[in-house]
Design a protein around this motif. Structure first.
Motif, PDB file in Angstrom:
ATOM      1  N   ASN A 140      32.836 -16.429  -6.515  1.00 40.25           N
ATOM      2  CA  ASN A 140      34.189 -15.904  -6.686  1.00 40.25           C
ATOM      3  C   ASN A 140      35.079 -16.200  -5.478  1.00 40.25           C
ATOM      4  OD1 ASN A 140      36.228 -14.230  -8.062  1.00 40.25           O
ATOM      5  ND2 ASN A 140      35.878 -12.824  -6.372  1.00 40.25           N
ATOM      6  N   ALA A 141      34.562 -15.954  -4.261  1.00 37.18           N
ATOM      7  CA  ALA A 141      35.372 -16.147  -3.054  1.00 37.18           C
ATOM      8  C   ALA A 141      34.471 -16.340  -1.848  1.00 37.18           C
ATOM      9  CB  ALA A 141      36.304 -14.963  -2.831  1.00 37.18           C
ATOM     10  N   ILE A 142      35.024 -16.988  -0.835  1.00 37.08           N
ATOM     11  CA  ILE A 142      34.321 -17.198   0.435  1.00 37.08           C
ATOM     12  C   ILE A 142      35.247 -16.746   1.559  1.00 37.08           C
ATOM     13  CG2 ILE A 142      33.315 -18.864   2.031  1.00 37.08           C
ATOM     14  CD1 ILE A 142      32.574 -20.586  -0.366  1.00 37.08           C
ATOM     15  N   SER A 143      34.730 -15.887   2.445  1.00 45.31           N
ATOM     16  CA  SER A 143      35.496 -15.417   3.598  1.00 45.31           C
ATOM     17  C   SER A 143      34.723 -15.743   4.873  1.00 45.31           C
ATOM     18  CB  SER A 143      35.737 -13.902   3.518  1.00 45.31           C
ATOM     19  OG  SER A 143      36.526 -13.578   2.393  1.00 45.31           O
ATOM     20  N   VAL A 144      35.414 -16.367   5.815  1.00 48.62           N
ATOM     21  CA  VAL A 144      34.828 -16.712   7.113  1.00 48.62           C
ATOM     22  C   VAL A 144      35.629 -15.956   8.171  1.00 48.62           C
ATOM     23  CG1 VAL A 144      34.126 -18.558   8.667  1.00 48.62           C
ATOM     24  CG2 VAL A 144      34.249 -18.981   6.198  1.00 48.62           C
ATOM     25  N   ASP A 145      34.977 -15.047   8.882  1.00 45.82           N
ATOM     26  CA  ASP A 145      35.680 -14.142   9.783  1.00 45.82           C
ATOM     27  C   ASP A 145      35.050 -14.175  11.177  1.00 45.82           C
ATOM     28  OD1 ASP A 145      37.165 -12.130  10.942  1.00 45.82           O
ATOM     29  OD2 ASP A 145      36.283 -10.503   9.766  1.00 45.82           O
ATOM     30  N   LYS A 146      35.893 -14.363  12.180  1.00 43.67           N
ATOM     31  CA  LYS A 146      35.473 -14.279  13.589  1.00 43.67           C
ATOM     32  C   LYS A 146      34.304 -15.217  13.884  1.00 43.67           C
ATOM     33  CE  LYS A 146      34.653 -10.867  17.225  1.00 43.67           C
ATOM     34  NZ  LYS A 146      34.266  -9.463  17.530  1.00 43.67           N
ATOM     35  N   CYS A 147      34.455 -16.461  13.496  1.00 44.21           N
ATOM     36  CA  CYS A 147      33.406 -17.454  13.751  1.00 44.21           C
ATOM     37  C   CYS A 147      33.934 -18.542  14.667  1.00 44.21           C
ATOM     38  CB  CYS A 147      32.921 -18.061  12.433  1.00 44.21           C
ATOM     39  SG  CYS A 147      32.023 -16.891  11.382  1.00 44.21           S
ATOM     40  N   LYS A 148      33.002 -19.192  15.368  1.00 42.06           N
ATOM     41  CA  LYS A 148      33.367 -20.246  16.303  1.00 42.06           C
ATOM     42  C   LYS A 148      32.396 -21.411  16.164  1.00 42.06           C
ATOM     43  CE  LYS A 148      34.246 -21.050  21.234  1.00 42.06           C
ATOM     44  NZ  LYS A 148      34.253 -20.437  22.590  1.00 42.06           N
ATOM     45  N   LYS A 149      32.960 -22.607  16.035  1.00 37.48           N
ATOM     46  CA  LYS A 149      32.165 -23.832  15.909  1.00 37.48           C
ATOM     47  C   LYS A 149      31.174 -23.713  14.750  1.00 37.48           C
ATOM     48  CE  LYS A 149      32.551 -25.134  20.787  1.00 37.48           C
ATOM     49  NZ  LYS A 149      31.822 -25.479  22.025  1.00 37.48           N
ATOM     50  N   VAL A 150      31.733 -23.419  13.589  1.00 33.02           N
ATOM     51  CA  VAL A 150      30.924 -23.237  12.388  1.00 33.02           C
ATOM     52  C   VAL A 150      31.421 -24.193  11.307  1.00 33.02           C
ATOM     53  CG1 VAL A 150      30.403 -21.637  10.486  1.00 33.02           C
ATOM     54  CG2 VAL A 150      30.266 -20.860  12.853  1.00 33.02           C
ATOM     55  N   GLY A 151      30.462 -24.766  10.560  1.00 35.31           N
ATOM     56  CA  GLY A 151      30.792 -25.614   9.428  1.00 35.31           C
ATOM     57  C   GLY A 151      30.388 -24.935   8.126  1.00 35.31           C
ATOM     58  N   VAL A 152      31.262 -25.000   7.117  1.00 34.58           N
ATOM     59  CA  VAL A 152      30.990 -24.375   5.819  1.00 34.58           C
ATOM     60  C   VAL A 152      31.179 -25.429   4.738  1.00 34.58           C
ATOM     61  CG1 VAL A 152      31.610 -22.557   4.192  1.00 34.58           C
ATOM     62  CG2 VAL A 152      31.749 -22.123   6.666  1.00 34.58           C
ATOM     63  N   LEU A 153      30.142 -25.661   3.970  1.00 33.02           N
ATOM     64  CA  LEU A 153      30.171 -26.611   2.858  1.00 33.02           C
ATOM     65  C   LEU A 153      29.991 -25.830   1.562  1.00 33.02           C
ATOM     66  CD1 LEU A 153      30.115 -29.560   1.753  1.00 33.02           C
ATOM     67  CD2 LEU A 153      27.628 -29.502   2.103  1.00 33.02           C
ATOM     68  N   PHE A 154      30.940 -25.966   0.636  1.00 30.84           N
ATOM     69  CA  PHE A 154      30.830 -25.223  -0.620  1.00 30.84           C
ATOM     70  C   PHE A 154      31.263 -26.101  -1.793  1.00 30.84           C
ATOM     71  CE2 PHE A 154      35.124 -24.463   0.917  1.00 30.84           C
ATOM     72  CZ  PHE A 154      35.918 -24.525  -0.210  1.00 30.84           C
ATOM     73  N   GLU A 155      30.890 -25.647  -2.988  1.00 34.19           N
ATOM     74  CA  GLU A 155      31.185 -26.418  -4.199  1.00 34.19           C
ATOM     75  C   GLU A 155      32.437 -25.878  -4.903  1.00 34.19           C
ATOM     76  OE1 GLU A 155      27.570 -26.370  -6.428  1.00 34.19           O
ATOM     77  OE2 GLU A 155      26.415 -27.358  -4.844  1.00 34.19           O
ATOM     78  N   ASP A 156      32.273 -24.876  -5.757  1.00 33.97           N
ATOM     79  CA  ASP A 156      33.407 -24.351  -6.522  1.00 33.97           C
ATOM     80  C   ASP A 156      33.672 -22.892  -6.163  1.00 33.97           C
ATOM     81  OD1 ASP A 156      33.742 -26.755  -7.979  1.00 33.97           O
ATOM     82  OD2 ASP A 156      32.083 -26.187  -9.311  1.00 33.97           O
ATOM     83  N   VAL A 157      34.957 -22.568  -6.039  1.00 28.80           N
ATOM     84  CA  VAL A 157      35.390 -21.203  -5.754  1.00 28.80           C
ATOM     85  C   VAL A 157      36.456 -20.817  -6.780  1.00 28.80           C
ATOM     86  CG1 VAL A 157      36.607 -19.726  -4.118  1.00 28.80           C
ATOM     87  CG2 VAL A 157      34.858 -21.269  -3.301  1.00 28.80           C
ATOM     88  N   SER A 168      37.720 -23.628  16.014  1.00 28.61           N
ATOM     89  CA  SER A 168      36.870 -24.823  15.885  1.00 28.61           C
ATOM     90  C   SER A 168      36.012 -24.735  14.625  1.00 28.61           C
ATOM     91  CB  SER A 168      35.991 -24.997  17.126  1.00 28.61           C
ATOM     92  OG  SER A 168      36.780 -25.090  18.298  1.00 28.61           O
ATOM     93  N   ILE A 169      36.681 -24.664  13.475  1.00 27.06           N
ATOM     94  CA  ILE A 169      36.007 -24.492  12.193  1.00 27.06           C
ATOM     95  C   ILE A 169      36.195 -25.733  11.331  1.00 27.06           C
ATOM     96  CG2 ILE A 169      35.961 -23.127  10.055  1.00 27.06           C
ATOM     97  CD1 ILE A 169      34.815 -21.663  12.389  1.00 27.06           C
ATOM     98  N   GLN A 170      35.139 -26.098  10.620  1.00 25.66           N
ATOM     99  CA  GLN A 170      35.202 -27.176   9.630  1.00 25.66           C
ATOM    100  C   GLN A 170      34.744 -26.633   8.284  1.00 25.66           C
ATOM    101  OE1 GLN A 170      33.000 -30.616  10.894  1.00 25.66           O
ATOM    102  NE2 GLN A 170      34.420 -31.110  12.547  1.00 25.66           N
ATOM    103  N   VAL A 171      35.557 -26.856   7.258  1.00 26.88           N
ATOM    104  CA  VAL A 171      35.190 -26.446   5.900  1.00 26.88           C
ATOM    105  C   VAL A 171      35.369 -27.654   4.984  1.00 26.88           C
ATOM    106  CG1 VAL A 171      35.768 -24.015   6.217  1.00 26.88           C
ATOM    107  CG2 VAL A 171      37.519 -25.595   5.438  1.00 26.88           C
ATOM    108  N   GLN A 172      34.482 -27.752   4.017  1.00 33.42           N
ATOM    109  CA  GLN A 172      34.566 -28.865   3.075  1.00 33.42           C
ATOM    110  C   GLN A 172      34.284 -28.364   1.658  1.00 33.42           C
ATOM    111  OE1 GLN A 172      32.164 -32.279   3.937  1.00 33.42           O
ATOM    112  NE2 GLN A 172      32.862 -33.434   2.131  1.00 33.42           N
ATOM    113  N   CYS A 173      35.206 -28.688   0.764  1.00 35.47           N
ATOM    114  CA  CYS A 173      35.054 -28.355  -0.645  1.00 35.47           C
ATOM    115  C   CYS A 173      34.699 -29.636  -1.398  1.00 35.47           C
ATOM    116  CB  CYS A 173      36.344 -27.754  -1.195  1.00 35.47           C
ATOM    117  SG  CYS A 173      36.319 -27.450  -2.972  1.00 35.47           S
ATOM    118  N   THR A 174      33.635 -29.557  -2.179  1.00 35.60           N
ATOM    119  CA  THR A 174      33.234 -30.738  -2.957  1.00 35.60           C
ATOM    120  C   THR A 174      33.594 -30.595  -4.434  1.00 35.60           C
ATOM    121  OG1 THR A 174      31.026 -29.799  -3.322  1.00 35.60           O
ATOM    122  CG2 THR A 174      31.332 -31.213  -1.388  1.00 35.60           C
ATOM    123  N   GLY A 175      34.110 -29.424  -4.818  1.00 30.51           N
ATOM    124  CA  GLY A 175      34.476 -29.200  -6.216  1.00 30.51           C
ATOM    125  C   GLY A 175      35.919 -28.772  -6.357  1.00 30.51           C
TER     126      GLY A 175
END
Length: 254
Positions: A140-157, A168-175
């Motif tokens: 349903n949803a993704i929340s990234v809070d108070k993170c540093k130098k973190v990568g998040v890879l997700f499909e569908d939201v 210093s955050i990297q996020v990637q959506c593949t869907g």
């Protein structure tokens, strides 16, 4: 009524006055006699020693002194940090209340995997650093809070992917994801597929953030070209026909 003087009172008063006068005259004669002795008059006086002089007295300040102070206590060990200081809790990766995946306090973990089996599940990533989180499945949803130098890879939201108080955050959506929200973040690299970027309903919402870049990945997985677009940080506001109009300052590459 005035008091009448009794007989004989005058003679008694005169006698008393004469006696007092004689005593006074005798005392004055004694003083004059002593002064004629010169320096010998002080020979009978007590001499003042150095410790009796006011400059040598320790209590001359006039303050009330207490008992002698006790010896200073030896220095103690340094006190620990204040109780209100922030503390990092134990690392956590678990499903709570059958609806929310919690990833907390992960440090230096490069292979964290969250597999969602229900689209109603949400993912909350909090206080992580130097880690990578892979969210598999539709959520349903993704929340990234108070993170540093973190990568998040997700499909569908279904709802949105939200970044708050991160650096210093990297996020990637593949869907697919209708909205990416970025609030109070510094240094964000958001990778989105070309098909999602072409969707007119897709939007990126930013507030109080800097160095936010959107990178559009080509559909061909072998293609190395990535189109990079910088999200504006500066804006220009002008009045036109009594209304305030705000436009983003121009940026290169987008």
């Amino acid at each position: 009524l005035l008091l009448q003087e009794r007989p004989g009172s005058s003679s008694k008063a005169a006698a008393t006055s004469g006696t007092a006068g004689g005593a006074a005259a005798g005392g004055l004669q004694d003083v004059l006699k002593a002064l004629k002795q010169g320096t010998a008059v002080t020979s009978g006086l007590r001499k003042v020693t150095d410790d009796m002089k006011s400059k040598s007295r320790t209590e001359r300040s006039g303050h009330i002194t207490s008992a002698p102070a006790a010896a200073a206590a030896p220095p103690t060990a340094r006190q620990p940090a204040a109780a209100g200081a922030a503390k990092t809790g134990p690392p956590k990766l678990q499903l709570e209340q059958e609806r929310k995946w919690v990833v907390e306090n992960q440090i230096g973990q490069q292979q964290l995997v969250v597999t969602t089996t229900d689209s109603k599940h949400s993912v909350y990533i909090f206080n992580c650093s130097n880690s990578v989180v892979h969210v598999k499945g539709k959520c349903n949803a993704i929340s990234v809070d108070k993170c540093k130098k973190v990568g998040v890879l997700f499909e569908d939201v279904i709802a949105l992917c939200e970044l708050v108080n991160c650096s210093s955050i990297q996020v990637q959506c593949t869907g697919a994801a209708p909205t990416v929200s970025i609030d109070k973040c510094d240094g964000v690299q958001a990778y989105i597929p070309a098909a999602l970027a072409a969707n007119p309903n897709f939007q990126v919402v930013t507030a109080k953030s800097s160095e936010v870049n959107l990178l559009v990945v080509a559909e061909d997985s072998e293609a190395e070209d990535v189109a990079e677009h910088a999200v504006p940080e500066q804006f220009i506001s002008v009045f036109r026909n009594g209304k305030l109009v705000t436009t983003a300052a121009s940026h290169g590459g987008g």
